[in-house]
Enzyme design. Structure first.
Site, mmCIF file in Angstrom:
data_model
loop_
_atom_site.group_PDB
_atom_site.id
_atom_site.type_symbol
_atom_site.label_atom_id
_atom_site.label_comp_id
_atom_site.label_asym_id
_atom_site.label_seq_id
_atom_site.Cartn_x
_atom_site.Cartn_y
_atom_site.Cartn_z
ATOM 1 N N TRP A 157 50.700 55.551 54.664
ATOM 2 C CA TRP A 157 50.275 56.957 54.542
ATOM 3 C C TRP A 157 49.323 57.327 55.665
ATOM 4 O O TRP A 157 49.347 58.462 56.170
ATOM 5 C CB TRP A 157 49.668 57.231 53.169
ATOM 6 C CG TRP A 157 50.665 57.063 52.060
ATOM 7 C CD1 TRP A 157 50.622 56.148 51.052
ATOM 8 C CD2 TRP A 157 51.876 57.818 51.855
ATOM 9 N NE1 TRP A 157 51.722 56.288 50.232
ATOM 10 C CE2 TRP A 157 52.503 57.300 50.700
ATOM 11 C CE3 TRP A 157 52.484 58.876 52.537
ATOM 12 C CZ2 TRP A 157 53.719 57.803 50.210
ATOM 13 C CZ3 TRP A 157 53.697 59.385 52.051
ATOM 14 C CH2 TRP A 157 54.286 58.844 50.893
ATOM 15 N N ASP B 151 42.251 61.351 52.676
ATOM 16 C CA ASP B 151 43.380 61.395 51.753
ATOM 17 C C ASP B 151 43.001 60.484 50.590
ATOM 18 O O ASP B 151 42.925 59.271 50.743
ATOM 19 C CB ASP B 151 44.649 60.899 52.469
ATOM 20 C CG ASP B 151 45.835 60.732 51.521
ATOM 21 O OD1 ASP B 151 45.724 61.090 50.336
ATOM 22 O OD2 ASP B 151 46.876 60.221 51.993
ATOM 23 N N LYS C 11 49.266 61.114 41.368
ATOM 24 C CA LYS C 11 48.842 59.722 41.226
ATOM 25 C C LYS C 11 47.753 59.561 40.157
ATOM 26 O O LYS C 11 47.683 58.544 39.522
ATOM 27 C CB LYS C 11 48.330 59.160 42.556
ATOM 28 C CG LYS C 11 49.305 59.314 43.727
ATOM 29 C CD LYS C 11 50.386 58.252 43.769
ATOM 30 C CE LYS C 11 51.500 58.575 44.746
ATOM 31 N NZ LYS C 11 51.075 58.827 46.122
HETATM 32 C C1 LIG Z 1 51.704 59.226 47.431
HETATM 33 C C2 LIG Z 1 50.781 59.359 48.559
HETATM 34 C C3 LIG Z 1 50.959 60.338 49.548
HETATM 35 C C4 LIG Z 1 52.138 61.282 49.561
HETATM 36 O O1 LIG Z 1 51.950 62.292 48.636
HETATM 37 P P1 LIG Z 1 53.005 63.485 48.507
HETATM 38 O O2 LIG Z 1 52.289 64.390 47.558
HETATM 39 O O3 LIG Z 1 54.272 62.906 47.973
HETATM 40 O O4 LIG Z 1 53.195 64.105 49.836
HETATM 41 C C5 LIG Z 1 50.025 60.420 50.548
HETATM 42 N N1 LIG Z 1 48.979 59.582 50.603
HETATM 43 C C6 LIG Z 1 48.792 58.619 49.691
HETATM 44 C C7 LIG Z 1 47.599 57.724 49.798
HETATM 45 C C8 LIG Z 1 49.678 58.483 48.639
HETATM 46 O O5 LIG Z 1 49.490 57.529 47.715
#
Ligand SMILES: *Cc1c(COP(=O)(O)O)cnc(C)c1O
Length: 357
Positions: free
Chosen positions: A102, A169, A193
């Site tokens: 990511w 993020d 998540k």
């Molecule tokens: C799942 C995830 C993403 C992607 O998220 P989307 O909402 O599907 O774009 C980005 N960063 C991390 C750390 C993730 O676990």
């Protein structure tokens, strides 16, 4: 379904009572005969939901007043670009820590907005650790980190101290532990998540840092545009926002992030202790970088894989297969996963050692 031990990495387990309330609201919201998903997002009821969701997020994250919350579309994957568009000045530079898949995607998208300096990386060891970040040169507008690396099972034990503002993020460890928000300019994460069902991405932004890039940002990517419309610039993902709000109420009633952090630490301690004790398994992440949310491990002898898979399937465990870039197993233990589900997994591993060791 209540008996399934759901280790899915995302979308993932939500509290049973939240699913109960959300499904009721899809049939008839507050018993007014209309479904949550068939009425105007401009209705009083939904506007209040959005406001409660934004307020609870700010409260539970313990954010200073200068932060505002948005719930938008495009997931964290659009967040990669949005973050850079709003905070990287035209012709400027930003520092990025490369700690997993990511992070690498965040780096790729940020390059649309300016110069990206990758200041640290653990790619050479298949992202098995969180590498140190040294002093970041001051021409960098911010340092971007991925606080928890969902695929590799690594997490910053503590947020890095940084001489430039932090952008994070936090998709896969948001609201799982307390942290000091003071050094942050922006925090974002897909809600699927740890907050709710897929469909929304949360931004917590320091409003004082916006509007200084000197670039002409397309409307949907401009966080100031969304703030000016109270997160209602266009039709929000109503089901995702409503259900996220329910999850936030659930978390607050449990005692907030401090309380859930204790539970998360107990869950991960139990599973890591078993991985370290059990002669048949080993962990992927280096000890000091281990994630409390996603635990990655493998069988030392791959020829046991089919039998182990049968054993955890028989125990009604779901979603334990590792991501293809790591292999082995990944136990995702988000806020809603009870300790009792971890006990079931640990018992399967113990029993497997007794019969196959
Ligand atoms: C799942 C995830 C993403 C992607 O998220 P989307 O909402 O599907 O774009 C980005 N960063 C991390 C750390 C993730 O676990």
């Amino acid at each position: 379904m209540a008996h399934i031990h759901n280790y899915s990495a995302g979308p993932c387990i939500l509290p049973a009572e939240v699913l109960e309330q959300a499904s009721q609201a899809v049939k008839s919201w507050d018993n007014n005969g209309l479904s949550l998903v068939e009425m105007s997002h401009r209705s009083k009821a939904f506007v209040e939901t959005m406001e409660e969701c934004r307020a609870l997020t700010k409260e539970l994250l313990g954010l200073p007043d200068r932060f505002e919350i948005l719930y938008l579309q495009g997931g964290a994957s659009l967040g990669f670009l949005t973050a850079a568009m709003n905070l990287l000045p035209e012709g400027g530079q930003a520092a990025y820590a490369d700690t997993g898949t990511w992070s690498a995607k965040a780096i790729k998208e940020a390059k649309h907005a300016g110069q990206v300096n990758v200041v640290t990386s653990s790619k050479d060891s298949n992202y098995d650790r969180i590498p140190m970040v040294g002093e970041v040169e001051s021409q960098n507008a911010f340092l971007h980190i991925t606080t928890n690396n969902t695929i590799f099972g690594t997490q910053y034990a503590a947020m890095p101290s940084s001489n430039v503002p932090l952008v994070a993020d936090m998709s896969s460890d948001i609201l799982s532990r307390t942290f000091d928000a003071e050094p942050f300019a922006l925090i974002y994460g897909g809600v699927q998540k740890n907050m709710g069902p897929a469909g929304a991405v949360m931004y917590a932004v320091d409003t004082e840092k916006l509007g200084a890039t000197g670039r002409n940002i397309p409307s949907y990517l401009d966080l100031n545009v969304h703030l000016g419309k109270d997160s209602m610039f266009n039709t929000p993902p109503v089901f995702s926002v409503y259900t996220t709000m329910l999850t936030l109420r659930w978390l607050k009633a449990k005692g907030g992030v401090t309380a859930i952090q204790k539970e998360n630490e107990a869950k991960s301690a139990l599973l890591y202790a078993e991985i370290d004790r059990n002669a048949l398994f080993s962990g992927h992440a280096q000890t000091d970088s281990r994630s409390h949310m996603n635990v990655t491990f493998r069988l030392n002898d791959d020829s046991h894989a089919a039998q182990f898979d049968a054993a955890w399937n028989a125990a009604e465990i779901n979603g334990l297969k590792g991501h293809r870039s790591v292999g082995g197993y990944r136990a995702s233990m988000y806020n809603a996963l009870p300790l009792s589900s971890v006990e079931v997994l640990v018992n399967v591993m113990r029993e497997f050692e007794r019969t196959h060791g």
